[in-house]
Design an enzyme around this catalytic site. Sequence first.
Site, mmCIF file in Angstrom:
data_model
loop_
_atom_site.group_PDB
_atom_site.id
_atom_site.type_symbol
_atom_site.label_atom_id
_atom_site.label_comp_id
_atom_site.label_asym_id
_atom_site.label_seq_id
_atom_site.Cartn_x
_atom_site.Cartn_y
_atom_site.Cartn_z
ATOM 1 N N SER A 32 0.839 -1.203 0.000
ATOM 2 C CA SER A 32 0.000 0.000 0.000
ATOM 3 C C SER A 32 0.877 1.257 0.000
ATOM 4 C CB SER A 32 -0.869 -0.002 1.266
ATOM 5 O OG SER A 32 -1.366 1.285 1.557
ATOM 6 N N TYR A 78 -3.388 -0.080 9.967
ATOM 7 C CA TYR A 78 -3.219 -0.464 8.555
ATOM 8 C C TYR A 78 -1.811 -0.137 8.087
ATOM 9 C CZ TYR A 78 -4.483 -0.628 3.545
ATOM 10 O OH TYR A 78 -4.563 -0.927 2.203
HETATM 11 P P1 NAP Z 1 -11.868 -5.044 -0.423
HETATM 12 O O1 NAP Z 1 -12.694 -4.563 -1.569
HETATM 13 O O2 NAP Z 1 -12.247 -4.671 0.973
HETATM 14 O O3 NAP Z 1 -11.713 -6.662 -0.519
HETATM 15 C C1 NAP Z 1 -10.971 -7.294 0.471
HETATM 16 C C2 NAP Z 1 -11.150 -8.782 0.252
HETATM 17 O O4 NAP Z 1 -10.465 -9.485 1.306
HETATM 18 C C3 NAP Z 1 -12.613 -9.214 0.300
HETATM 19 O O5 NAP Z 1 -12.850 -10.225 -0.654
HETATM 20 C C4 NAP Z 1 -12.726 -9.788 1.716
HETATM 21 O O6 NAP Z 1 -13.722 -10.771 1.825
HETATM 22 C C5 NAP Z 1 -11.373 -10.441 1.861
HETATM 23 N N1 NAP Z 1 -11.030 -10.719 3.267
HETATM 24 C C6 NAP Z 1 -11.076 -9.859 4.313
HETATM 25 N N2 NAP Z 1 -10.687 -10.497 5.443
HETATM 26 C C7 NAP Z 1 -10.386 -11.778 5.093
HETATM 27 C C8 NAP Z 1 -9.923 -12.929 5.809
HETATM 28 N N3 NAP Z 1 -9.694 -12.902 7.129
HETATM 29 N N4 NAP Z 1 -9.730 -14.090 5.122
HETATM 30 C C9 NAP Z 1 -9.983 -14.147 3.786
HETATM 31 N N5 NAP Z 1 -10.422 -13.096 3.047
HETATM 32 C C10 NAP Z 1 -10.618 -11.928 3.709
HETATM 33 O O7 NAP Z 1 -10.392 -4.539 -0.626
HETATM 34 P P2 NAP Z 1 -9.624 -4.066 -1.946
HETATM 35 O O8 NAP Z 1 -9.750 -2.591 -2.093
HETATM 36 O O9 NAP Z 1 -9.971 -4.980 -3.080
HETATM 37 O O10 NAP Z 1 -8.144 -4.350 -1.447
HETATM 38 C C11 NAP Z 1 -7.549 -5.623 -1.612
HETATM 39 C C12 NAP Z 1 -6.156 -5.513 -1.033
HETATM 40 O O11 NAP Z 1 -5.501 -4.381 -1.607
HETATM 41 C C13 NAP Z 1 -6.128 -5.269 0.477
HETATM 42 O O12 NAP Z 1 -5.023 -5.937 1.038
HETATM 43 C C14 NAP Z 1 -5.939 -3.758 0.594
HETATM 44 O O13 NAP Z 1 -5.333 -3.401 1.813
HETATM 45 C C15 NAP Z 1 -5.036 -3.499 -0.561
HETATM 46 N N6 NAP Z 1 -5.031 -2.139 -1.087
HETATM 47 C C16 NAP Z 1 -6.183 -1.551 -1.490
HETATM 48 C C17 NAP Z 1 -6.096 -0.259 -2.042
HETATM 49 C C18 NAP Z 1 -7.301 0.491 -2.509
HETATM 50 O O14 NAP Z 1 -7.174 1.704 -2.743
HETATM 51 N N7 NAP Z 1 -8.443 -0.138 -2.675
HETATM 52 C C19 NAP Z 1 -4.868 0.369 -2.170
HETATM 53 C C20 NAP Z 1 -3.724 -0.276 -1.701
HETATM 54 C C21 NAP Z 1 -3.827 -1.541 -1.165
HETATM 55 P P3 NAP Z 1 -15.148 -10.387 2.489
HETATM 56 O O15 NAP Z 1 -15.669 -9.192 1.776
HETATM 57 O O16 NAP Z 1 -15.973 -11.618 2.279
HETATM 58 O O17 NAP Z 1 -14.856 -10.098 3.950
HETATM 59 C C1 GCO Z 2 -6.998 5.096 3.230
HETATM 60 C C2 GCO Z 2 -7.108 4.198 2.035
HETATM 61 C C3 GCO Z 2 -5.722 3.707 1.648
HETATM 62 C C4 GCO Z 2 -5.829 2.753 0.484
HETATM 63 C C5 GCO Z 2 -4.497 2.248 0.088
HETATM 64 C C6 GCO Z 2 -3.593 3.322 -0.403
HETATM 65 O O1 GCO Z 2 -7.910 5.079 4.062
HETATM 66 O O2 GCO Z 2 -5.993 5.821 3.275
HETATM 67 O O3 GCO Z 2 -7.967 3.114 2.301
HETATM 68 O O4 GCO Z 2 -5.123 3.098 2.731
HETATM 69 O O5 GCO Z 2 -6.614 1.667 0.822
HETATM 70 O O6 GCO Z 2 -3.917 1.453 1.046
HETATM 71 O O7 GCO Z 2 -2.459 2.693 -0.963
#
Ligand code: NAP
Ligand code: GCO
Length: 271
Positions: free
Chosen positions: A150, A163
Amino acid sequence: MSEFNVDSFSLKGKVALVTGATYGIGFALAKAFAYAGATIVYNDINQAAILRGEIAYKEAGIENAHGYVCDVTDEDAVNAMVAKIEKEVGVIDILVNNAGIIKRIPMIEMAAKDFRQVIDIDLNGPFIVSKAVIPSMIKKGGGKIINICSMMSELGRETVSAYAAAKGGLKMLTRNIASEYGKYNIQCNGIGPGYIATPQTAPLRELQADGSRHPFDSFIISKTPAARWGEVSDLQGPAVFLASPASDFINGHVLYVDGGILAYIGQQPEE
Ligand code: NAP
Ligand code: GCO
């Protein structure tokens, strides 16, 4: 010296496990892997999500995606899931530790149990799942692990202490797996998405009552040279690259796919 072969980006014949992959970033990465030739194994924490995922993969034209229910923080369940996958699908060649949560609470107001839960899912989970798949990767002669890090692997901001601690730790876990298992032809790298439009960031993009952009939405646009939020499709090419033989000499690296956020101090004042 071998000539470059574009097939080095192919994932044909590989088995790829993506955790938390029934929607959001995980689902997008798993689809890309399938289009690049891999057999997809996806995970989610509950059966209902797995069934929804099955429909979603079929709608995306991916008929043979294999879904497994498992909480990535439960080591016994993870070990059982990996053993079942190896028996029913095959040894995991590519692991994406994608499952993750965020809790946005000012640190001094955050209960220790909430802090622990974020660390458990976002950091302990990738440790547990990586530990479960590495032995078979070693036996098979190598593998790929991609940890979804992230911006908060590098930067802090208000309300995301747990986080940021987890994602900072995940960057170092990535480097340590690379250090410890690189000699077995295992490459462990990270992808650091910028701000991506998914359910996880939906609260940061909600339109205001007067129809204007959420202040955080405008803030991110101003901090991103690309002047937009990322889409899950922006992550697909980088993930296929890090999952493919084309990246066999890249190890311990976090590839930031952020539209330039980390390079940019922020919009300068009008002169
Ligand atoms: P999301 O939409 O919240 O999806 C997260 C997924 O993880 C969901 O399918 C959720 O399943 C699953 N999950 C949560 N807890 C779990 C557990 N204990 N065991 C198995 N599965 C679990 O998140 P996203 O935005 O796609 O993000 C995916 C990854 O990218 C995360 O690691 C997040 O921190 C990272 N990330 C996101 C962003 C962003 O801007 N979106 C940026 C940087 C990094 P359920 O819904 O069924 O709980
Ligand atoms: C926040 C956002 C970010 C993104 C991502 C950025 O609340 O700042 O959720 O943390 O998820 O991780 O890279």
